[in-house]
Design a protein around this motif. Structure first.
Motif, PDB file in Angstrom:
ATOM      1  N   LYS A 116      20.236  52.911 -24.575  1.00  0.00           N
ATOM      2  CA  LYS A 116      21.587  52.665 -25.074  1.00  0.00           C
ATOM      3  C   LYS A 116      21.701  53.269 -26.472  1.00  0.00           C
ATOM      4  CE  LYS A 116      22.213  48.366 -22.492  1.00  0.00           C
ATOM      5  NZ  LYS A 116      22.453  46.898 -22.575  1.00  0.00           N
ATOM      6  N   THR A 137      37.492  38.076 -32.423  1.00  0.00           N
ATOM      7  CA  THR A 137      36.280  37.677 -31.701  1.00  0.00           C
ATOM      8  C   THR A 137      36.416  36.264 -31.150  1.00  0.00           C
ATOM      9  OG1 THR A 137      34.883  39.115 -33.066  1.00  0.00           O
ATOM     10  CG2 THR A 137      33.792  37.325 -31.891  1.00  0.00           C
ATOM     11  N   TRP A 184      38.401  40.786 -37.485  1.00  0.00           N
ATOM     12  CA  TRP A 184      37.303  40.776 -36.521  1.00  0.00           C
ATOM     13  C   TRP A 184      36.924  39.346 -36.150  1.00  0.00           C
ATOM     14  CZ3 TRP A 184      36.915  45.949 -35.777  1.00  0.00           C
ATOM     15  CH2 TRP A 184      36.108  46.368 -34.725  1.00  0.00           C
ATOM     16  N   ALA A 221      33.073  44.084 -27.811  1.00  0.00           N
ATOM     17  CA  ALA A 221      31.938  44.947 -27.487  1.00  0.00           C
ATOM     18  C   ALA A 221      31.389  45.677 -28.705  1.00  0.00           C
ATOM     19  CB  ALA A 221      32.350  45.955 -26.411  1.00  0.00           C
ATOM     20  N   GLN A 222      32.225  45.915 -29.707  1.00  0.00           N
ATOM     21  CA  GLN A 222      31.807  46.722 -30.857  1.00  0.00           C
ATOM     22  C   GLN A 222      31.536  45.869 -32.093  1.00  0.00           C
ATOM     23  OE1 GLN A 222      31.083  49.807 -30.314  1.00  0.00           O
ATOM     24  NE2 GLN A 222      31.894  49.682 -28.227  1.00  0.00           N
ATOM     25  N   HIS A 264      28.261  35.421 -30.808  1.00  0.00           N
ATOM     26  CA  HIS A 264      29.348  36.316 -31.214  1.00  0.00           C
ATOM     27  C   HIS A 264      30.170  35.666 -32.332  1.00  0.00           C
ATOM     28  CE1 HIS A 264      28.843  39.419 -28.154  1.00  0.00           C
ATOM     29  NE2 HIS A 264      29.854  40.061 -28.716  1.00  0.00           N
ATOM     30  N   VAL A 324      28.974  47.466 -34.319  1.00  0.00           N
ATOM     31  CA  VAL A 324      29.487  48.600 -35.093  1.00  0.00           C
ATOM     32  C   VAL A 324      30.156  48.102 -36.367  1.00  0.00           C
ATOM     33  CG1 VAL A 324      31.093  50.545 -35.081  1.00  0.00           C
ATOM     34  CG2 VAL A 324      29.762  50.016 -33.035  1.00  0.00           C
ATOM     35  N   GLY A 368      22.883  53.236 -34.755  1.00  0.00           N
ATOM     36  CA  GLY A 368      23.134  52.270 -35.811  1.00  0.00           C
ATOM     37  C   GLY A 368      21.922  52.128 -36.718  1.00  0.00           C
ATOM     38  N   LEU A 420      37.469  45.720 -26.838  1.00  0.00           N
ATOM     39  CA  LEU A 420      36.898  46.661 -27.803  1.00  0.00           C
ATOM     40  C   LEU A 420      36.276  45.921 -28.973  1.00  0.00           C
ATOM     41  CD1 LEU A 420      36.523  49.609 -28.731  1.00  0.00           C
ATOM     42  CD2 LEU A 420      38.747  49.432 -29.861  1.00  0.00           C
ATOM     43  N   GLY A 458      23.943  53.042 -28.928  1.00  0.00           N
ATOM     44  CA  GLY A 458      24.512  52.297 -30.041  1.00  0.00           C
ATOM     45  C   GLY A 458      23.501  51.764 -31.027  1.00  0.00           C
TER      46      GLY A 458
END
Length: 434
Positions: free
Chosen positions: A43, A321, A317, A191-192, A292, A195, A49, A188, A45
């Motif tokens: 993966k 979330t 965020w 999942a991110q 999360h 990031v 990162g 989005l 990411g």
């Protein structure tokens, strides 16, 4: 340097332990997936990162070289796989290049650098590899929770969630009413999350190269510790989430045949005596606490002293979330309260450790730990009473979590350095007339 060495030793020990545990259940462990990532298609990411975090110790020219080398290695591997007709998993066409560059920087640090430059580069490599290893260990933890805990405790949380008004069912209906645009935006954000964390961390670490050292505290430390400690609680309190236990499942796991009843999100579950239920051995038991929520809380906390755009992004965020975790049926409302307490307790522990343990730090961390344990105990042993008396239990739950928030804000505000007084211009004598 001793702290970095200790972190490396602990990470290696945990990697080996999780590898043995995963092998026991017939699954590849984090060591296997890390080694295979050198030539396979992991993966991308986490790897890129980690490379981005490593770049904070490089000069601008070295960053261009590192990024170009990573992309070049991935391009060569992609051509070789295409020529050999090898298949790649969906969305995993590259990623090995970043790992090659990080390993190459470790070799350069040991062979071409000396003194403080070597130490700084090794710290950068270690930080990047810790992020990658943390992701691998987290994935392995999730597999182990599904294999080791065949029974889940969702009916207990569903009963306790009546005290909060079944927020997952309410937000789930709202998200469905929002249409595909809201659904895609929330997916989005959900999942991110990593990031967003890397972006905040890069801002916090932007002066590492110029100053020749890392700051005492930054988001990556909190993020990694949440990810390492949280799955241990999964083993104590295995829960799959409303969309699985009371719905059709998601992401290719679960199903109505495993659900207690097909109710989510339109029909709240009945308030009955809870009991453990058997679920499949594929779906992770990763609800209690909501990591999360914990990670989004950490991002929010670490953006409070950032520029306005990052502060707004951290607030967005966190709200998005929380909405996604409930609206997609991945968590109950009580999971989110536990996640906030969990995050703030870990953040307080790290900050107290950095500044030296004092009475205020010990009291804050101890109080957060007691509240977190009390939440788990009440969810397990008092869920029916909580559901039957929502007017009492609901405010008490919110008050317990809110007291940790208040204690954190009150204590850490005293830890902030006092602002330097602004120098006032001294009055100048008037010139004498000629």
């Amino acid at each position: 340097m001793a702290v970095w060495s200790l972190a490396g030793v602990l990470a290696c020990g945990l990697l080996v332990g999780l590898e043995i545990a995963a092998r026991h259940y017939g699954e590849p462990g984090p060591v296997t997936t890390l080694v295979s990532g050198v030539v396979s298609t992991p993966k991308p990411g986490p790897l890129y990162g980690g490379l981005a975090l490593l770049m904070v110790v490089l000069s601008r020219r070295e960053r261009f070289i590192a990024a170009g080398a990573a992309v070049g290695v991935d391009a060569v591997f992609a051509l070789l796989r295409w020529a050999a007709g090898a298949d790649s998993a969906e969305g995993q066409f590259f990623g090995s290049g970043a790992l090659w560059v990080m390993l190459g920087c470790a070799v350069i640090a040991c062979t071409r650098r000396t003194g403080a430059e070597r130490v700084l580069l090794l710290k950068g490599v270690g930080l990047g590899l810790l992020l990658v290893a943390g992701r691998k260990m987290g994935d392995t933890w999730l597999v182990i929770t599904a294999k080791a805990r065949p029974e889940v405790l969702d009916p207990y949380l569903a009963a306790a969630d009546h005290a909060l008004g079944n927020p997952s069912w309410l937000v789930g209906r709202l998200v469905q009413a929002g249409g595909p645009v809201a659904d895609q935006v929330l997916h989005l954000v959900y999942a991110q999350l990593a990031v967003a964390a890397v972006v905040v961390a890069l801002y916090q670490l932007r002066r590492v190269r110029a100053e020749g050292r890392f700051p005492r505290h930054h988001l990556v430390r909190t993020f990694l510790l949440i990810g390492l400690l949280g799955p241990a609680v999964y083993m104590i309190f295995p829960v799959v989430g409303p969309v699985f236990a009371y719905g059709p499942g998601a992401s290719g796991t679960g199903g109505v045949e495993w659900a207690v009843a097909d109710l989510w999100p339109h029909t709240p579950p009945p308030l009955t005596l809870p009991h453990p239920v058997t679920y499949d051995q594929i779906t992770p038991r990763n609800c209690m606490p909501s990591l999360h929520t914990a990670w989004a809380t950490a991002i929010f906390v670490h953006t409070r002293n950032a520029p306005r755009i990052l502060r707004h992004a951290g607030t967005f965020w966190l709200i998005a979330t929380l909405t996604a975790t409930l609206g997609f049926g991945y968590h109950y409302g009580v999971d989110l309260l536990a996640g906030v307490v969990f995050a703030l307790t870990i953040e307080a522990a790290l900050r107290a450790y950095d500044r030296g343990w004092d009475r205020a730090g010990v009291r804050l961390v101890g109080y957060g730990t007691v509240v977190f344990v009390a939440l788990l105990v009440s969810y397990r042993w008092l869920p029916l009473d909580m559901g039957r008396h929502p007017a009492l239990a609901g405010p008490l739950l919110v008050l317990a979590a809110g007291s940790v928030v208040y204690g954190y804000l009150r204590t850490t505000s005293r830890w902030e350095p006092a602002p330097a007084p602004t120098p006032q211009p001294q009055p100048q004598p008037e010139p004498e007339p000629a």
